[in-house]
Motif scaffolding. Sequence first.
Motif, PDB file in Angstrom:
ATOM      1  N   GLU A   1     128.003  26.944  17.956  1.00  0.00           N
ATOM      2  CA  GLU A   1     127.942  28.365  18.297  1.00  0.00           C
ATOM      3  C   GLU A   1     127.420  28.515  19.718  1.00  0.00           C
ATOM      4  N   ILE A   2     127.854  29.572  20.393  1.00  0.00           N
ATOM      5  CA  ILE A   2     127.354  29.903  21.720  1.00  0.00           C
ATOM      6  C   ILE A   2     126.524  31.171  21.602  1.00  0.00           C
ATOM      7  N   TRP A   3     125.283  31.122  22.096  1.00  0.00           N
ATOM      8  CA  TRP A   3     124.361  32.256  22.042  1.00  0.00           C
ATOM      9  C   TRP A   3     123.884  32.600  23.450  1.00  0.00           C
ATOM     10  N   PHE A   4     123.711  33.898  23.666  1.00  0.00           N
ATOM     11  CA  PHE A   4     123.285  34.416  24.967  1.00  0.00           C
ATOM     12  C   PHE A   4     121.970  35.178  24.805  1.00  0.00           C
ATOM     13  N   TYR A   5     120.986  34.805  25.629  1.00  0.00           N
ATOM     14  CA  TYR A   5     119.667  35.453  25.604  1.00  0.00           C
ATOM     15  C   TYR A   5     119.456  36.214  26.905  1.00  0.00           C
ATOM     16  N   ASP A   6     118.978  37.450  26.775  1.00  0.00           N
ATOM     17  CA  ASP A   6     118.706  38.295  27.934  1.00  0.00           C
ATOM     18  C   ASP A   6     117.294  38.850  27.795  1.00  0.00           C
ATOM     19  N   MET A   7     116.386  38.327  28.596  1.00  0.00           N
ATOM     20  CA  MET A   7     114.984  38.730  28.534  1.00  0.00           C
ATOM     21  C   MET A   7     114.815  40.206  28.860  1.00  0.00           C
ATOM     22  N   ASN A   8     115.622  40.728  29.791  1.00  0.00           N
ATOM     23  CA  ASN A   8     115.476  42.111  30.224  1.00  0.00           C
ATOM     24  C   ASN A   8     115.884  43.103  29.141  1.00  0.00           C
ATOM     25  N   GLN A   9     116.938  42.787  28.414  1.00  0.00           N
ATOM     26  CA  GLN A   9     117.404  43.656  27.335  1.00  0.00           C
ATOM     27  C   GLN A   9     116.775  43.303  25.990  1.00  0.00           C
ATOM     28  N   LEU A  10     116.009  42.224  25.971  1.00  0.00           N
ATOM     29  CA  LEU A  10     115.401  41.700  24.747  1.00  0.00           C
ATOM     30  C   LEU A  10     116.462  41.516  23.660  1.00  0.00           C
ATOM     31  N   THR A  11     117.503  40.787  24.015  1.00  0.00           N
ATOM     32  CA  THR A  11     118.586  40.537  23.079  1.00  0.00           C
ATOM     33  C   THR A  11     118.901  39.053  23.000  1.00  0.00           C
ATOM     34  N   LEU A  12     119.320  38.636  21.826  1.00  0.00           N
ATOM     35  CA  LEU A  12     119.858  37.302  21.595  1.00  0.00           C
ATOM     36  C   LEU A  12     121.147  37.518  20.827  1.00  0.00           C
ATOM     37  N   GLU A  13     122.276  37.275  21.479  1.00  0.00           N
ATOM     38  CA  GLU A  13     123.573  37.636  20.922  1.00  0.00           C
ATOM     39  C   GLU A  13     124.443  36.405  20.682  1.00  0.00           C
ATOM     40  N   SER A  14     125.073  36.370  19.524  1.00  0.00           N
ATOM     41  CA  SER A  14     126.093  35.362  19.254  1.00  0.00           C
ATOM     42  C   SER A  14     127.360  35.784  19.984  1.00  0.00           C
ATOM     43  N   LEU A  15     128.001  34.840  20.687  1.00  0.00           N
ATOM     44  CA  LEU A  15     129.177  35.169  21.473  1.00  0.00           C
ATOM     45  C   LEU A  15     130.452  34.643  20.808  1.00  0.00           C
ATOM     46  N   ASP A  16     131.485  35.448  20.868  1.00  0.00           N
ATOM     47  CA  ASP A  16     132.793  35.077  20.348  1.00  0.00           C
ATOM     48  C   ASP A  16     133.549  34.316  21.438  1.00  0.00           C
ATOM     49  N   ILE A  17     133.098  33.085  21.700  1.00  0.00           N
ATOM     50  CA  ILE A  17     133.642  32.295  22.800  1.00  0.00           C
ATOM     51  C   ILE A  17     133.281  30.833  22.568  1.00  0.00           C
ATOM     52  N   ASP A  18     134.128  29.917  23.027  1.00  0.00           N
ATOM     53  CA  ASP A  18     133.770  28.499  22.939  1.00  0.00           C
ATOM     54  C   ASP A  18     133.348  28.004  24.323  1.00  0.00           C
TER      55      ASP A  18
ATOM     56  N   VAL B   1     128.436  37.375  37.427  1.00  0.00           N
ATOM     57  CA  VAL B   1     127.943  38.758  37.506  1.00  0.00           C
ATOM     58  C   VAL B   1     127.100  39.043  36.262  1.00  0.00           C
ATOM     59  N   ALA B   2     125.951  39.645  36.442  1.00  0.00           N
ATOM     60  CA  ALA B   2     124.996  39.835  35.356  1.00  0.00           C
ATOM     61  C   ALA B   2     125.615  40.564  34.166  1.00  0.00           C
ATOM     62  N   GLY B   3     125.469  39.970  32.998  1.00  0.00           N
ATOM     63  CA  GLY B   3     125.855  40.628  31.757  1.00  0.00           C
ATOM     64  C   GLY B   3     127.299  40.442  31.333  1.00  0.00           C
ATOM     65  N   TRP B   4     128.084  39.612  32.045  1.00  0.00           N
ATOM     66  CA  TRP B   4     129.484  39.445  31.635  1.00  0.00           C
ATOM     67  C   TRP B   4     129.578  38.902  30.210  1.00  0.00           C
ATOM     68  N   GLN B   5     128.569  38.180  29.774  1.00  0.00           N
ATOM     69  CA  GLN B   5     128.592  37.593  28.431  1.00  0.00           C
ATOM     70  C   GLN B   5     128.669  38.661  27.344  1.00  0.00           C
ATOM     71  N   TYR B   6     128.162  39.865  27.633  1.00  0.00           N
ATOM     72  CA  TYR B   6     128.199  40.938  26.633  1.00  0.00           C
ATOM     73  C   TYR B   6     129.628  41.338  26.267  1.00  0.00           C
ATOM     74  N   LEU B   7     130.602  40.981  27.109  1.00  0.00           N
ATOM     75  CA  LEU B   7     132.004  41.256  26.774  1.00  0.00           C
ATOM     76  C   LEU B   7     132.441  40.470  25.545  1.00  0.00           C
ATOM     77  N   PHE B   8     131.692  39.431  25.192  1.00  0.00           N
ATOM     78  CA  PHE B   8     132.025  38.594  24.046  1.00  0.00           C
ATOM     79  C   PHE B   8     131.036  38.769  22.894  1.00  0.00           C
ATOM     80  N   ALA B   9     130.183  39.789  22.991  1.00  0.00           N
ATOM     81  CA  ALA B   9     129.215  40.089  21.938  1.00  0.00           C
ATOM     82  C   ALA B   9     129.676  41.317  21.152  1.00  0.00           C
ATOM     83  N   ASP B  10     129.224  41.403  19.930  1.00  0.00           N
ATOM     84  CA  ASP B  10     129.591  42.528  19.067  1.00  0.00           C
ATOM     85  C   ASP B  10     128.592  43.658  19.275  1.00  0.00           C
ATOM     86  N   LEU B  11     128.824  44.468  20.307  1.00  0.00           N
ATOM     87  CA  LEU B  11     127.928  45.590  20.580  1.00  0.00           C
ATOM     88  C   LEU B  11     128.696  46.737  21.231  1.00  0.00           C
ATOM     89  N   ASP B  12     128.011  47.877  21.343  1.00  0.00           N
ATOM     90  CA  ASP B  12     128.602  49.118  21.836  1.00  0.00           C
ATOM     91  C   ASP B  12     128.024  49.448  23.200  1.00  0.00           C
TER      92      ASP B  12
END
Length: 199
Positions: free
Chosen positions: A117-134, A148-159
Motif C-alpha cells: 500500500e502507498i500512504w501519504f502523511y501531511d503534518m500541516n493538514q494532520l492527515t494520513l491518507e491511503s492512496l489509490d496508486i502504485d 507541487v504540494a498536495g498532488w498526492q491528494y488527487l489519489f486520496a478518497d476525499l472532498d
Amino acid sequence: MDEYERSEHQSGQDVDAALQELMSVSPNTPPDAAGAHLLQAERVYVRWHRDDYYLDGEFALKSLRSCLSGNYVTFEDSRLAEDQREVMRDLKIFEEAPGSGRMTGIRFPAGGTSESEIWFYDMNQLTLESLDIDYTTYLDTLLATGGVAGWQYLFADLDFRNDAFRGIAKDLGEMLSYFRQVFPDRDYEPLLHRLEARQ
C-alpha cells in the motif's frame, strides 16, 4: 530551480535484485518498463519555483533499495488516531518534501497476502491518507507534477470542497493549467479528471 542534489549509489548494486524489489511493490508494472523506474542514485532532491513564486515544488526521492532495507527513521505523530499511528509505524518512507512536513511511504499489511500500500502523511493538514496508486505510477506522477504540494491528494478518497483542502485544490488547478501549456506533450487529462471529481 533553487536546489538540486544527487547522491550516488553505493558500489555493488544488484540490478536484478532491485528489479525484483520494484516488481514486489508494483506487480502490475510491465517487466520491460520496470527498469525505467529504478533510481540511479541513493537520493535525489529537487526544489524549484516559478518566476512569480506562486507555483513551486519540492521532493526528496530515496532509492527503493534504501527504502526497503530498513535503514530509515520511524515517524510518529501523537495527534493521529491510534490505528493511524499503527499504520505510520509500518511505513517505509521513499519520498518526502523536507521543508513541508509531507512524506509518502510503502506499507506491507500483516500476513503478507495483500499487495503493498502507498500512504501519504501531511503534518500541516494532520492527515494520513491511503492512496489509490502504485509505486511506479507514483514516480511518474511525481515527475509530471514536479512535487507541487498536495498532488498526492488527487489519489486520496476525499472532498476538495472541504475548507481545509480548498487552497490545495486551487493550487493544483493552477499547476495543471500551467503545466499543460509548458509540457504540451505530456497527458495531464487523468489528473484533471481526478481534480474535477473531487470538487
